[in-house]
Write an enzyme that holds these catalytic residues in place. Structure first.
Site, mmCIF file in Angstrom:
data_model
loop_
_atom_site.group_PDB
_atom_site.id
_atom_site.type_symbol
_atom_site.label_atom_id
_atom_site.label_comp_id
_atom_site.label_asym_id
_atom_site.label_seq_id
_atom_site.Cartn_x
_atom_site.Cartn_y
_atom_site.Cartn_z
ATOM 1 N N SER A 79 -1.790 6.135 -4.054
ATOM 2 C CA SER A 79 -0.816 5.300 -3.621
ATOM 3 C C SER A 79 0.427 4.597 -4.362
ATOM 4 O O SER A 79 0.149 4.659 -5.454
ATOM 5 C CB SER A 79 -1.790 4.160 -3.102
ATOM 6 O OG SER A 79 -0.959 3.067 -2.415
ATOM 7 N N TYR A 136 -7.185 -2.773 -3.569
ATOM 8 C CA TYR A 136 -6.680 -1.436 -3.331
ATOM 9 C C TYR A 136 -5.883 -0.690 -4.417
ATOM 10 O O TYR A 136 -6.160 0.384 -4.923
ATOM 11 C CB TYR A 136 -6.088 -1.328 -1.964
ATOM 12 C CG TYR A 136 -5.816 -0.014 -1.558
ATOM 13 C CD1 TYR A 136 -6.550 0.919 -0.901
ATOM 14 C CD2 TYR A 136 -4.223 0.464 -1.705
ATOM 15 C CE1 TYR A 136 -5.944 2.205 -0.381
ATOM 16 C CE2 TYR A 136 -3.710 1.523 -1.202
ATOM 17 C CZ TYR A 136 -4.904 2.314 -0.469
ATOM 18 O OH TYR A 136 -4.210 3.542 -0.102
#
Length: 248
Positions: free
Chosen positions: A134, A147
């Site tokens: 990501s 995250y």
């Protein structure tokens, strides 16, 4: 020979499975049995061949058993690891359970799967692995600290593995998407998530997207496909950010 795609039940994993299935048989892995079946049906409808394994990638023993079973049928020549979970909110509000849930899948799930597959590739002297990370693991994002931390750790672990395996014929890379039109994106942003991502929010230290749209899952799948292909034979240990220019 087979290509393994994890997180294949939806989103980027499903798009990647459909794209890679055009090049040969795919083995689809996810803990969502119904979504996995839907992806397999879509692959077959498109003229491809797919087998499925329902596996919780946070369970090291289950992953090892699945990889062993897959390898008894056909050697894994490529791995696209697309599985992931999302927890949002301020770091100060994150609970131990929040950290555990994200790290179990987004870090340890990567380690369990990639090492189980890459060990066999190294023994054979060839193979390619792409992990979907990501851009939150490349640059900090407000509300994505937990995250992003897990993704950043996964990025570094697999890049180090790439250096260790480079001399054994195995390439390992990361594709780091930004905002992408998936169920995870919708859960994070709610209504208007796409427009908000494109516009950006300086109060949250979030840049907009210069290309003017969020990604389609196939945009990410294309990058994965390329890095797994012979055309990328001299690329390893890299993080390729695919976010329309949102990370600069």
């Amino acid at each position: 020979m087979t290509t393994v795609v994890t997180g294949a039940a939806s989103g980027i994993g499903r798009a990647t499975a459909l794209r890679l299935a055009a090049g040969g048989p795919v083995t689809l892995v996810d803990r969502d049995a119904s979504g996995l079946a839907e992806t397999a049906c879509a692959v077959v409808a498109a003229g491809g061949a797919a087998t499925t394994f329902v596996v919780d990638l946070a369970d090291a023993d289950a992953v090892a058993s699945a990889v062993e079973e897959i390898e008894t049928v056909a050697p894994v020549t490529a791995l696209a690891h697309c599985a992931g979970v999302l927890v949002t909110g301020p770091v100060l509000d994150a609970t131990a359970d929040d950290w555990r849930a994200v790290l179990d899948v987004n870090l340890m799930g990567v380690i369990h799967t990639v090492t189980a597959v890459a060990r066999r590739m190294a023994e054979r002297g060839s193979g390619a692995v792409v992990v979907v990370g990501s851009n939150a693991g490349v640059a900090p994002r407000v509300g994505l600290g937990v995250y992003g931390a897990a993704k950043a750790a996964a990025h570094m672990a697999v890049r180090a593995l790439a250096l260790e395996l480079g001399g054994r014929g195995v390439r390992v890379n990361v594709v780091a998407p930004g905002s992408t039109d998936t169920p995870m994106q919708a859960a994070f942003g709610g209504a208007g998530a796409a427009a908000a991502a494109v516009a950006g929010d300086l109060a949250r230290h979030r840049l907009g997207i210069p290309l003017g749209r969020i990604a389609d899952p196939d945009d990410i799948a294309c990058a994965v496909e390329y890095l797994l292909s012979p055309g990328a034979r001299h690329i390893t240990a890299q993080v390729v950010t695919v976010d329309g220019g949102a990370t600069t």
